[in-house]
Each structure stands twice: as C-alpha cells, then as structure tokens.
Design a protein around this motif. Structure first.
Motif, PDB file in Angstrom:
ATOM      1  N   ILE A 199       6.456  -4.540   1.609  1.00  0.00           N
ATOM      2  CA  ILE A 199       5.062  -4.473   1.185  1.00  0.00           C
ATOM      3  C   ILE A 199       5.000  -4.800  -0.307  1.00  0.00           C
ATOM      4  O   ILE A 199       5.576  -4.092  -1.126  1.00  0.00           O
ATOM      5  CB  ILE A 199       4.463  -3.074   1.457  1.00  0.00           C
ATOM      6  CG1 ILE A 199       4.486  -2.764   2.965  1.00  0.00           C
ATOM      7  CG2 ILE A 199       3.029  -2.976   0.917  1.00  0.00           C
ATOM      8  CD1 ILE A 199       3.721  -3.747   3.845  1.00  0.00           C
ATOM      9  N   GLY A 200       4.330  -5.889  -0.633  1.00  0.00           N
ATOM     10  CA  GLY A 200       4.208  -6.315  -2.020  1.00  0.00           C
ATOM     11  C   GLY A 200       2.760  -6.412  -2.454  1.00  0.00           C
ATOM     12  O   GLY A 200       1.869  -5.859  -1.798  1.00  0.00           O
ATOM     13  N   SER A 201       2.527  -7.130  -3.525  1.00  0.00           N
ATOM     14  CA  SER A 201       1.195  -7.140  -4.137  1.00  0.00           C
ATOM     15  C   SER A 201       0.084  -7.630  -3.221  1.00  0.00           C
ATOM     16  O   SER A 201      -1.032  -7.106  -3.267  1.00  0.00           O
ATOM     17  CB  SER A 201       1.239  -7.997  -5.398  1.00  0.00           C
ATOM     18  OG  SER A 201       1.854  -9.234  -5.111  1.00  0.00           O
ATOM     19  N   ALA A 202       0.350  -8.607  -2.384  1.00  0.00           N
ATOM     20  CA  ALA A 202      -0.702  -9.130  -1.509  1.00  0.00           C
ATOM     21  C   ALA A 202      -1.119  -8.089  -0.464  1.00  0.00           C
ATOM     22  O   ALA A 202      -2.310  -7.809  -0.292  1.00  0.00           O
ATOM     23  CB  ALA A 202      -0.231 -10.408  -0.822  1.00  0.00           C
ATOM     24  N   SER A 203      -0.132  -7.511   0.201  1.00  0.00           N
ATOM     25  CA  SER A 203      -0.422  -6.495   1.220  1.00  0.00           C
ATOM     26  C   SER A 203      -1.079  -5.265   0.598  1.00  0.00           C
ATOM     27  O   SER A 203      -2.016  -4.698   1.162  1.00  0.00           O
ATOM     28  CB  SER A 203       0.858  -6.091   1.941  1.00  0.00           C
ATOM     29  OG  SER A 203       1.470  -7.221   2.526  1.00  0.00           O
ATOM     30  N   VAL A 204      -0.593  -4.866  -0.569  1.00  0.00           N
ATOM     31  CA  VAL A 204      -1.163  -3.703  -1.252  1.00  0.00           C
ATOM     32  C   VAL A 204      -2.652  -3.939  -1.543  1.00  0.00           C
ATOM     33  O   VAL A 204      -3.484  -3.056  -1.345  1.00  0.00           O
ATOM     34  CB  VAL A 204      -0.407  -3.382  -2.560  1.00  0.00           C
ATOM     35  CG1 VAL A 204      -1.190  -2.398  -3.418  1.00  0.00           C
ATOM     36  CG2 VAL A 204       0.966  -2.821  -2.245  1.00  0.00           C
ATOM     37  N   GLY A 205      -2.974  -5.143  -1.970  1.00  0.00           N
ATOM     38  CA  GLY A 205      -4.370  -5.472  -2.250  1.00  0.00           C
ATOM     39  C   GLY A 205      -5.266  -5.246  -1.043  1.00  0.00           C
ATOM     40  O   GLY A 205      -6.308  -4.600  -1.148  1.00  0.00           O
ATOM     41  N   TYR A 206      -4.837  -5.741   0.101  1.00  0.00           N
ATOM     42  CA  TYR A 206      -5.646  -5.571   1.324  1.00  0.00           C
ATOM     43  C   TYR A 206      -5.767  -4.112   1.714  1.00  0.00           C
ATOM     44  O   TYR A 206      -6.830  -3.640   2.116  1.00  0.00           O
ATOM     45  CB  TYR A 206      -5.028  -6.338   2.498  1.00  0.00           C
ATOM     46  CG  TYR A 206      -4.937  -7.843   2.275  1.00  0.00           C
ATOM     47  CD1 TYR A 206      -5.988  -8.548   1.696  1.00  0.00           C
ATOM     48  CD2 TYR A 206      -3.808  -8.556   2.659  1.00  0.00           C
ATOM     49  CE1 TYR A 206      -5.903  -9.909   1.499  1.00  0.00           C
ATOM     50  CE2 TYR A 206      -3.719  -9.925   2.466  1.00  0.00           C
ATOM     51  CZ  TYR A 206      -4.771 -10.605   1.882  1.00  0.00           C
ATOM     52  OH  TYR A 206      -4.679 -11.949   1.687  1.00  0.00           O
ATOM     53  N   ILE A 207      -4.648  -3.382   1.597  1.00  0.00           N
ATOM     54  CA  ILE A 207      -4.636  -1.994   2.057  1.00  0.00           C
ATOM     55  C   ILE A 207      -5.437  -1.087   1.125  1.00  0.00           C
ATOM     56  O   ILE A 207      -6.150  -0.193   1.579  1.00  0.00           O
ATOM     57  CB  ILE A 207      -3.181  -1.503   2.234  1.00  0.00           C
ATOM     58  CG1 ILE A 207      -2.525  -2.276   3.389  1.00  0.00           C
ATOM     59  CG2 ILE A 207      -3.136  -0.006   2.504  1.00  0.00           C
ATOM     60  CD1 ILE A 207      -1.036  -2.067   3.541  1.00  0.00           C
ATOM     61  N   MET A 208      -5.335  -1.307  -0.170  1.00  0.00           N
ATOM     62  CA  MET A 208      -6.109  -0.498  -1.110  1.00  0.00           C
ATOM     63  C   MET A 208      -7.601  -0.624  -0.820  1.00  0.00           C
ATOM     64  O   MET A 208      -8.358   0.328  -0.941  1.00  0.00           O
ATOM     65  CB  MET A 208      -5.828  -0.923  -2.558  1.00  0.00           C
ATOM     66  CG  MET A 208      -4.461  -0.531  -3.047  1.00  0.00           C
ATOM     67  SD  MET A 208      -4.176   1.238  -3.045  1.00  0.00           S
ATOM     68  CE  MET A 208      -4.848   1.665  -4.621  1.00  0.00           C
ATOM     69  N   PHE A 209      -8.024  -1.790  -0.426  1.00  0.00           N
ATOM     70  CA  PHE A 209      -9.430  -2.011  -0.129  1.00  0.00           C
ATOM     71  C   PHE A 209      -9.798  -1.514   1.275  1.00  0.00           C
ATOM     72  O   PHE A 209     -10.677  -0.679   1.442  1.00  0.00           O
ATOM     73  CB  PHE A 209      -9.737  -3.516  -0.254  1.00  0.00           C
ATOM     74  CG  PHE A 209     -11.176  -3.865  -0.061  1.00  0.00           C
ATOM     75  CD1 PHE A 209     -12.082  -3.790  -1.118  1.00  0.00           C
ATOM     76  CD2 PHE A 209     -11.638  -4.279   1.182  1.00  0.00           C
ATOM     77  CE1 PHE A 209     -13.418  -4.114  -0.938  1.00  0.00           C
ATOM     78  CE2 PHE A 209     -12.981  -4.606   1.369  1.00  0.00           C
ATOM     79  CZ  PHE A 209     -13.870  -4.526   0.304  1.00  0.00           C
ATOM     80  N   ASP A 210      -9.089  -2.021   2.283  1.00  0.00           N
ATOM     81  CA  ASP A 210      -9.479  -1.754   3.675  1.00  0.00           C
ATOM     82  C   ASP A 210      -9.128  -0.356   4.161  1.00  0.00           C
ATOM     83  O   ASP A 210      -9.836   0.207   4.995  1.00  0.00           O
ATOM     84  CB  ASP A 210      -8.812  -2.789   4.603  1.00  0.00           C
ATOM     85  CG  ASP A 210      -9.460  -4.157   4.482  1.00  0.00           C
ATOM     86  OD1 ASP A 210     -10.685  -4.217   4.295  1.00  0.00           O
ATOM     87  OD2 ASP A 210      -8.739  -5.173   4.562  1.00  0.00           O
ATOM     88  N   VAL A 211      -8.027   0.189   3.677  1.00  0.00           N
ATOM     89  CA  VAL A 211      -7.574   1.490   4.188  1.00  0.00           C
ATOM     90  C   VAL A 211      -7.944   2.635   3.244  1.00  0.00           C
ATOM     91  O   VAL A 211      -8.385   3.680   3.683  1.00  0.00           O
ATOM     92  CB  VAL A 211      -6.050   1.480   4.446  1.00  0.00           C
ATOM     93  CG1 VAL A 211      -5.567   2.843   4.928  1.00  0.00           C
ATOM     94  CG2 VAL A 211      -5.697   0.410   5.486  1.00  0.00           C
ATOM     95  N   PHE A 212      -7.771   2.413   1.934  1.00  0.00           N
ATOM     96  CA  PHE A 212      -8.067   3.485   0.980  1.00  0.00           C
ATOM     97  C   PHE A 212      -9.441   3.343   0.319  1.00  0.00           C
ATOM     98  O   PHE A 212      -9.825   4.165  -0.511  1.00  0.00           O
ATOM     99  CB  PHE A 212      -6.960   3.585  -0.073  1.00  0.00           C
ATOM    100  CG  PHE A 212      -5.648   4.075   0.493  1.00  0.00           C
ATOM    101  CD1 PHE A 212      -5.626   5.168   1.353  1.00  0.00           C
ATOM    102  CD2 PHE A 212      -4.457   3.460   0.166  1.00  0.00           C
ATOM    103  CE1 PHE A 212      -4.423   5.629   1.887  1.00  0.00           C
ATOM    104  CE2 PHE A 212      -3.248   3.911   0.689  1.00  0.00           C
ATOM    105  CZ  PHE A 212      -3.228   4.993   1.552  1.00  0.00           C
ATOM    106  N   HIS A 213     -10.162   2.311   0.664  1.00  0.00           N
ATOM    107  CA  HIS A 213     -11.551   2.137   0.212  1.00  0.00           C
ATOM    108  C   HIS A 213     -11.692   2.156  -1.304  1.00  0.00           C
ATOM    109  O   HIS A 213     -12.600   2.772  -1.843  1.00  0.00           O
ATOM    110  CB  HIS A 213     -12.460   3.213   0.838  1.00  0.00           C
ATOM    111  CG  HIS A 213     -12.376   3.236   2.342  1.00  0.00           C
ATOM    112  ND1 HIS A 213     -12.995   4.189   3.103  1.00  0.00           N
ATOM    113  CD2 HIS A 213     -11.759   2.413   3.220  1.00  0.00           C
ATOM    114  CE1 HIS A 213     -12.746   3.961   4.395  1.00  0.00           C
ATOM    115  NE2 HIS A 213     -11.983   2.889   4.482  1.00  0.00           N
ATOM    116  N   GLN A 214     -10.773   1.472  -1.978  1.00  0.00           N
ATOM    117  CA  GLN A 214     -10.842   1.348  -3.438  1.00  0.00           C
ATOM    118  C   GLN A 214     -11.578   0.048  -3.742  1.00  0.00           C
ATOM    119  O   GLN A 214     -10.980  -1.024  -3.771  1.00  0.00           O
ATOM    120  CB  GLN A 214      -9.424   1.328  -4.033  1.00  0.00           C
ATOM    121  CG  GLN A 214      -8.605   2.559  -3.731  1.00  0.00           C
ATOM    122  CD  GLN A 214      -9.007   3.768  -4.559  1.00  0.00           C
ATOM    123  OE1 GLN A 214      -9.921   3.705  -5.383  1.00  0.00           O
ATOM    124  NE2 GLN A 214      -8.327   4.878  -4.349  1.00  0.00           N
TER     125      GLN A 214
END
Length: 287
Positions: A199-214
């Motif tokens: 898990i790197g910067s691209a995946s983190v970007g999607y997850i921070m938005f879609d999963v953690f609602h940041q």
DNA sequence: CGGCAGGTGCGGA
DNA sequence: TCCGCACCTGCC
C-alpha cells in the motif's frame, strides 16, 4: 439527519428504510450498530451545506454542485475489502483488475443467493493470510500475490489486539479495528495505511477519502489522473500535463473540501461521458 | 515479436 | 527526501 436544512425546500426530508434479512434472529443492539454503520459508509450524515456555500462562489463548481445537489461519496465495503480492491487496481487495466477480483471471489469468496440474485461475498482476512503465494501467482495475480497475503496477515494480527471488545458477526462483516481507526488523526491513519505492505501513496489517497472520509486529503495524483485533471481543471493538453505539485497547490483554494470538490468535477466528467462521446477522455482510459 | 504502461518496495544518493 | 530500478501481465 443533519445537513438537509440547507435545501429542504428542494429535496424535502429524505428518509431511507432498510429491510434486513437473516437466517437467525438479530438482536436490537446488532441492528443499531448496523444502522450506524450504514449511515457512516454511505455518508448519510454528511453535512454538505458548508461545502455548497463555498462551491456556489466558485465559477467551476457552481453549476456542478447545482446539478449534483446532495451527491455524496460512498464505499459500501470495509477497510480490508477496499485494501484488496486497491491492490488489484495497481498496475493493471480495468479488464485485468476485474479478472483478478472475479478470480479471487471464485476461489476464496462465498457465493450467496437471495431473491434469485447471486453475489459473491468477501472472504475473511485469515483465508488469504494462509493462502500460498504460488497459488495466487497461478491465478495470475502477479507480484500482487505477496501484497494480498501480507495485507491479509496484518489484519489477522490486528484482530488479536482487541480480543475483548471485538465482536464479529457471521452474517455481516463489521470490522471493529476499522471503527477505532476512524477516530484516529489523519496522520495516524495515513501512517497505518502506509505501513501495510503493498500500500503506497496512490492507494492511501483513495482510502483516506473513500474509507476514512477525509475530504481534504489530497497529496498524490497518479499519472493517468494527472492527464485528465490537466484537461478539466487547466484546459491543458493531456500530452503536456500540469505538474502534480502545481495541481496540489491549485486545489488548496478549496481548503478542507478540496478532494470532495475535485470529486464533484471528476464525477461530472464521467456523467457527461455517459450521455455523449468525449473523444479526448476515451484515449486516456485504459479499459 | 519487443516495448510499454502502471503503483509499490527497495536500495542507494 | 528523492531517484531509478525491478516486479507481472496484457496490450499494441
């Protein structure tokens, strides 16, 4: 629900009724936790009024938020499920990602049937944690095989942390580790995600938005998105994309709503594509 | 056929 | 902190 007062006259007071079916009786406590989980995952409590106040003053955003009034991002699955999807998306065309996901479901998932509909359910992390890397390579996961296993393993270990308070339901997977992560700071969430193998910067970007609602988390733009952004935000040729640094600087004007704003514009483009041919866009999508 | 695309880990500057 | 390379597969 919060957030509707701003446009009550337009949309009325929306209500959603959910019927839950189960083989065994579900207690009140579980149903209440399920209700809360649905509200979280579908962002039903998201108050958009502040975002719309800002967007209505923005030339680009104004017509889009008017058209998509009430639109909110959502991801129905769990954090673990998103991580698997993120890994399967890496370095692959849409077709290949779909192939990998389908193959994983057929091999490790559970086929459920209800009212004539058949759908695969995700496996538990421990299933892939014990899978053999060679087997996954044979299933054409490529070097992602290692990431799939290691991410699954870290979830099995995470579970051991919370022995006492953790509850798990056979019929509905609610991951309580995920719930405690939701309360952590953005920095902690980010570093947790980055600590996962594969898990790197691209995946983190999607997850921070879609999963953690940041909604303001935006620090990386992948090359194919960069090309599309260059066109829609700067009207520049995708051949000579605006640098990522410049883009991120530009998006700062939308403050704590910056990624949500980008998503609204993004959604608008795909909506247009449904209705008419957008030639420059077709070239940039790898199907 | 060979070259290329794409996100991440890793080793090295 | 940033750079360049390897990784696996499918597509052109």
């Amino acid at each position: 629900m919060k957030g509707i007062k701003d446009y009550k006259g337009l949309l009325g007071e929306p209500k959603i009724y959910i019927n839950v079916y189960s083989e065994k009786r579900l207690d009140k406590e579980f149903l209440e936790s399920l209700r809360k989980e649905v509200i979280w995952r579908y962002n039903l409590d998201l108050d958009l009024s502040d975002f719309y106040r800002m967007a209505r003053k923005d030339e680009l955003l104004k017509p889009i938020v008017t058209k998509f009034c009430g639109l909110r991002p959502m991801h129905a699955g769990s954090l673990y499920e998103y991580l698997i999807i993120a890994i399967v998306l890496q370095n692959a065309t849409v077709k290949r990602s779909v192939y990998m996901m389908q193959t994983l479901f057929e091999r490790y998932g559970t086929l459920l049937e209800f009212a004539g509909q058949k759908l695969y359910c995700f496996w538990e992390p421990k299933v892939l944690a014990q899978a053999s890397e060679q087997k996954l390579r044979d299933l054409k996961m490529g070097y992602r095989a290692k990431s799939l296993i290691k991410v699954s393993q870290s979830f099995v270990e995470e579970k051991n942390y919370l022995t006492k308070n953790s509850r798990s339901c056979k019929f509905c997977k609610i991951d309580f580790d995920e719930i405690s992560l939701r309360k952590k700071s953005q920095k902690e969430q980010e570093s947790f995600l980055l600590s996962l193998y594969g898990i790197g910067s691209a995946s983190v970007g999607y997850i921070m938005f879609d999963v953690f609602h940041q909604w303001d988390f935006l620090k990386y733009i992948s090359p194919w998105e960069q090309k599309i952004y260059s066109k829609i935000f700067f009207n520049r040729s995708p051949n000579k994309p605006v640098s990522m640094k410049k883009m991120l600087k530009y998006f700062e004007k939308w403050g704590k709503w910056r990624n949500l704003a980008v998503h609204y514009v993004w959604e608008n483009i795909w909506w247009q594509r449904r209705n008419k041919n957008v030639p420059w866009l077709e070239k940039l999508i790898r199907l």
